[in-house]
Design an enzyme around this catalytic site. Structure first.
Site, PDB file in Angstrom:
ATOM      1  N   ARG A  57       1.023  -1.234  -0.145  1.00 15.53           N
ATOM      2  CA  ARG A  57      -0.191  -0.090   0.160  1.00 15.53           C
ATOM      3  C   ARG A  57       0.833   1.101   0.042  1.00 15.53           C
ATOM      4  O   ARG A  57       1.974   0.914  -0.029  1.00 15.53           O
ATOM      5  CB  ARG A  57      -0.874  -0.196   1.189  1.00 15.53           C
ATOM      6  CG  ARG A  57      -0.039  -0.436   2.520  1.00 15.53           C
ATOM      7  CD  ARG A  57      -0.657   0.354   3.559  1.00 15.53           C
ATOM      8  NE  ARG A  57      -0.577   1.783   3.566  1.00 15.53           N
ATOM      9  CZ  ARG A  57       0.597   2.273   3.800  1.00 15.53           C
ATOM     10  NH1 ARG A  57       1.955   1.744   3.840  1.00 15.53           N
ATOM     11  NH2 ARG A  57       0.733   3.796   3.434  1.00 15.53           N
ATOM     12  N   GLY A  58       0.307   2.435  -0.170  1.00  8.95           N
ATOM     13  CA  GLY A  58       0.757   3.764  -0.258  1.00  8.95           C
ATOM     14  C   GLY A  58       1.216   3.953  -1.782  1.00  8.95           C
ATOM     15  O   GLY A  58       1.700   2.984  -2.343  1.00  8.95           O
ATOM     16  N   ALA A  59       0.722   5.317  -2.078  1.00  2.00           N
ATOM     17  CA  ALA A  59       0.798   5.431  -3.497  1.00  2.00           C
ATOM     18  C   ALA A  59       2.103   5.089  -4.355  1.00  2.00           C
ATOM     19  O   ALA A  59       1.672   4.487  -5.319  1.00  2.00           O
ATOM     20  CB  ALA A  59       0.396   7.052  -3.627  1.00  2.00           C
ATOM     21  N   ASP A 230      -1.866  10.774  -2.411  1.00  2.87           N
ATOM     22  CA  ASP A 230      -2.282   9.687  -3.051  1.00  2.87           C
ATOM     23  C   ASP A 230      -2.602  10.359  -4.735  1.00  2.87           C
ATOM     24  O   ASP A 230      -2.344   9.596  -5.433  1.00  2.87           O
ATOM     25  CB  ASP A 230      -3.645   9.131  -2.682  1.00  2.87           C
ATOM     26  CG  ASP A 230      -2.951   8.247  -1.386  1.00  2.87           C
ATOM     27  OD1 ASP A 230      -2.925   8.783  -0.220  1.00  2.87           O
ATOM     28  OD2 ASP A 230      -2.702   7.015  -1.696  1.00  2.87           O
TER      29      ASP A 230
END
Ligand code: MRU
Length: 329
Positions: A57-59, A230
């Site tokens: 996860r995490g942009a 994001d």
């Protein structure tokens, strides 16, 4: 991969995620901080499932994972159009995902160059992290007490991080006293992941309930708010983990700088304003397994509440339509 160094617990970027001959291997972020367990993805569908479930996860890391998933699909002889469709449908808000898949589609269909392109996307994110952190140092003075939200470190980027990378570098330079870390309901990226990274790096911090943040900002217990993004629209409106917008309101109300740190791969000049950014609504059971619940995963902070947006190109300030165009050029 040469040149890969991360500040997160000495976590090397290839420990966070890597492409092997027949699989993509990533640290399963659902298991942290209790266990450091690898997740092995053996098809593009496996990588898509890992992204959807927040194992990765995490942009920026979502973009890297999608690129590796696409390269794996090529190595396995999978249908590349189907792989791109499946990976692209996983999460709607982080624009890094669509960006990385576009880069991969533009790199042909031969496995070897696709694997190299995916690794280059990862290497470039690592380099962008380093540049952003250096640029963000300008906001820190000795004794700074930054407040941050969600997880924006190595685990979110595959490198040293965006906002958290800047905070850790500032601490290494002797500019940070302590860090206030939002727990980040409902899946606790702050309490589980940011706390794990800061603890590993030896940076002093205190976890706070998300709802405690605005009043701590109002009392100036935080000197700055540093968050990631994001997706940043062309006018500077910024989508980030839900709970970011209240921090921006509190910071603006108190005169505390509110700084977004994000790579140009999170800037979406094709989306003119925040209202046009798709906001992911995640499964309700992440909020409550018993009752009806809503689970919007992101919110949008309007540009007028943002002091500056730091990218690898430098520090962008209002008017953002111009400064972001220059930064993303
Ligand atoms: O739902 P997540 O955990 O993928 O959300 C991540 C965030 O909102 C981060 O703050 C954002 O990606 C910026 S990070 C580099």
């Amino acid at each position: 991969v040469p040149g890969f160094v991360s500040q997160a617990r000495g976590l090397a970027p290839e420990r966070i995620i890597r492409l092997e001959e027949d699989r993509v291997v990533c640290l399963d972020q659902r298991r942290l901080p209790d266990a450091e367990v690898d997740l092995e993805c053996r098809s593009a569908a496996d990588v898509a499932a890992a992204i959807r479930a927040l194992a990765v996860r995490g942009a920026p890391l979502i973009g890297v994972a999608a690129a590796y998933g696409y390269a794996l699909a090529a190595a396995r002889g999978e249908d590349l159009a189907e792989a791109a469709r499946e990976l692209g449908a996983t999460r709607p808000t982080a624009v890094n995902l669509a960006w990385a898949l576009r880069e991969m589609r533009d790199s042909g269909s031969d496995p070897a160059p696709l694997a190299e392109r995916a690794r280059a996307i990862h290497r470039d994110e690592v380099a962008r992290c380093r540049a952003m952190a250096e640029h963000a140092l300008t906001f820190f003075d000795p004794g700074s007490r930054p407040l941050t939200h969600c997880n924006t470190g190595g685990l979110a980027t595959g490198g040293a991080g965006t906002a958290l990378g800047a905070i850790v570098l500032a601490w290494e330079r002797g500019l940070v006293d302590t860090v206030l870390v939002d727990e980040t309901r409902p899946v606790l990226q702050g309490a589980r992941l940011t706390a794990w990274e800061l603890h590993g790096a030896g940076v002093p911090f205190a976890l706070i309930a998300d709802a405690a943040a605005p009043s701590l900002i109002a009392r100036r217990e935080a000197t700055h708010v540093f968050v990631g993004a994001d997706r940043i629209a062309a006018n500077g409106d910024t989508a980030n983990k839900v709970g970011t917008y209240p921090l921006a309101l509190a910071a603006a109300g108190t005169g505390v700088p509110f700084v977004v740190v994000a790579p140009s791969t999170s800037v979406d000049l094709a989306t003119s304003e925040g209202a046009d950014i798709p906001i992911e609504e995640r499964p309700a059971d992440e909020v409550s397994e018993r009752y009806e619940a809503r689970n919007p995963a992101f919110d949008v902070t309007p540009a007028h509440l943002i002091t500056a947006i730091v990218t690898e190109a430098g520090v962008s300030r209002a008017p953002f339509p111009q400064s972001l165009r220059e930064a993303a050029a």
